[in-house]
Design a protein around this motif. Sequence first.
Motif, short mmCIF file in Angstrom:
data_model
loop_
_atom_site.label_atom_id
_atom_site.label_comp_id
_atom_site.label_asym_id
_atom_site.label_seq_id
_atom_site.Cartn_x
_atom_site.Cartn_y
_atom_site.Cartn_z
N VAL A 137 0.84 -1.20 0.00
CA VAL A 137 0.00 0.00 0.00
C VAL A 137 0.88 1.25 0.00
CG1 VAL A 137 -1.64 1.33 1.39
CG2 VAL A 137 -2.00 -1.11 1.03
N LEU A 138 1.91 1.28 0.83
CA LEU A 138 2.79 2.45 0.89
C LEU A 138 3.57 2.64 -0.41
CD1 LEU A 138 4.11 2.22 4.55
CD2 LEU A 138 2.46 3.85 3.62
N LEU A 139 4.00 1.55 -1.04
CA LEU A 139 4.71 1.66 -2.30
C LEU A 139 3.80 2.21 -3.40
CD1 LEU A 139 7.30 1.25 -3.94
CD2 LEU A 139 6.51 -1.09 -4.39
N VAL A 140 2.60 1.66 -3.50
CA VAL A 140 1.65 2.15 -4.51
C VAL A 140 1.31 3.61 -4.26
CG1 VAL A 140 -0.72 1.90 -5.38
CG2 VAL A 140 0.72 -0.13 -5.06
N TYR A 141 1.05 3.96 -3.01
CA TYR A 141 0.76 5.35 -2.66
C TYR A 141 1.92 6.27 -3.05
CZ TYR A 141 -0.06 9.55 0.10
OH TYR A 141 -0.20 10.85 0.48
N SER A 142 3.14 5.86 -2.72
CA SER A 142 4.32 6.67 -3.03
C SER A 142 4.50 6.85 -4.52
CB SER A 142 5.58 6.05 -2.41
OG SER A 142 5.47 6.03 -1.01
N ILE A 143 4.28 5.77 -5.28
CA ILE A 143 4.41 5.87 -6.73
C ILE A 143 3.37 6.82 -7.29
CG2 ILE A 143 4.12 4.59 -8.89
CD1 ILE A 143 5.39 2.17 -7.41
N ARG A 144 2.14 6.69 -6.84
CA ARG A 144 1.07 7.56 -7.35
C ARG A 144 1.29 9.02 -6.93
NH1 ARG A 144 -4.06 5.09 -8.89
NH2 ARG A 144 -4.89 7.12 -8.32
N ARG A 145 1.81 9.23 -5.75
CA ARG A 145 1.95 10.59 -5.22
C ARG A 145 3.20 11.31 -5.74
NH1 ARG A 145 0.75 13.31 -0.02
NH2 ARG A 145 1.18 15.47 -0.60
N TRP A 146 4.34 10.59 -5.84
CA TRP A 146 5.60 11.27 -6.12
C TRP A 146 6.27 10.83 -7.42
CZ3 TRP A 146 5.09 9.84 -0.73
CH2 TRP A 146 4.71 10.91 0.05
N ARG A 147 5.64 10.03 -8.26
CA ARG A 147 6.22 9.66 -9.54
C ARG A 147 5.48 10.35 -10.65
NH1 ARG A 147 10.73 7.65 -11.32
NH2 ARG A 147 9.84 6.56 -13.03
#
Length: 147
Positions: A137-147
């Motif tokens: 969940v944190l990886l997907v969130y980070s990708i969506r938010r900061w990539r």
Amino acid sequence: MSFGARVRGWFNRTGSEALGWTLVVLGVFMLVLPGPGLLGMFAGIALLARHYTWADRLVDPLEEKAVEAAKYGVATIPRIIVSVLGIIWVAAVGVVWFISPTIPEFEILGVGFGPQLPAAGWVGATGIWFSDLIAIVLLVYSIRRWR
């Protein structure tokens, strides 16, 4: 006043503090048992920050460092791939804990281990898989938010 409003009021006054302390204590236990110990402790301190100044002072720098680390972790495709491989590895470790093979007996600092894995079986595996789910969940969130 509706039932939902009363429950929200209770949670804002009392429930968030009780849940915060519970998460901190569970987080301490999960540091040595399978589970997301640091995340549990951070979530508990974040809830306690609503009630205590000392907790609020801890949350701000932790939040800044967490955001900085998340941005760094998804800055390049190789870092994302390493994160995905880590998630797969943790899932495999959960399978090993679920299967609970016999291990050699050994001792570290006077603490004996074996012939069973510590917290072996479905309980330990569930804690490991829960940690893995949080990582996904944190990886997907980070990708969506900061990539």
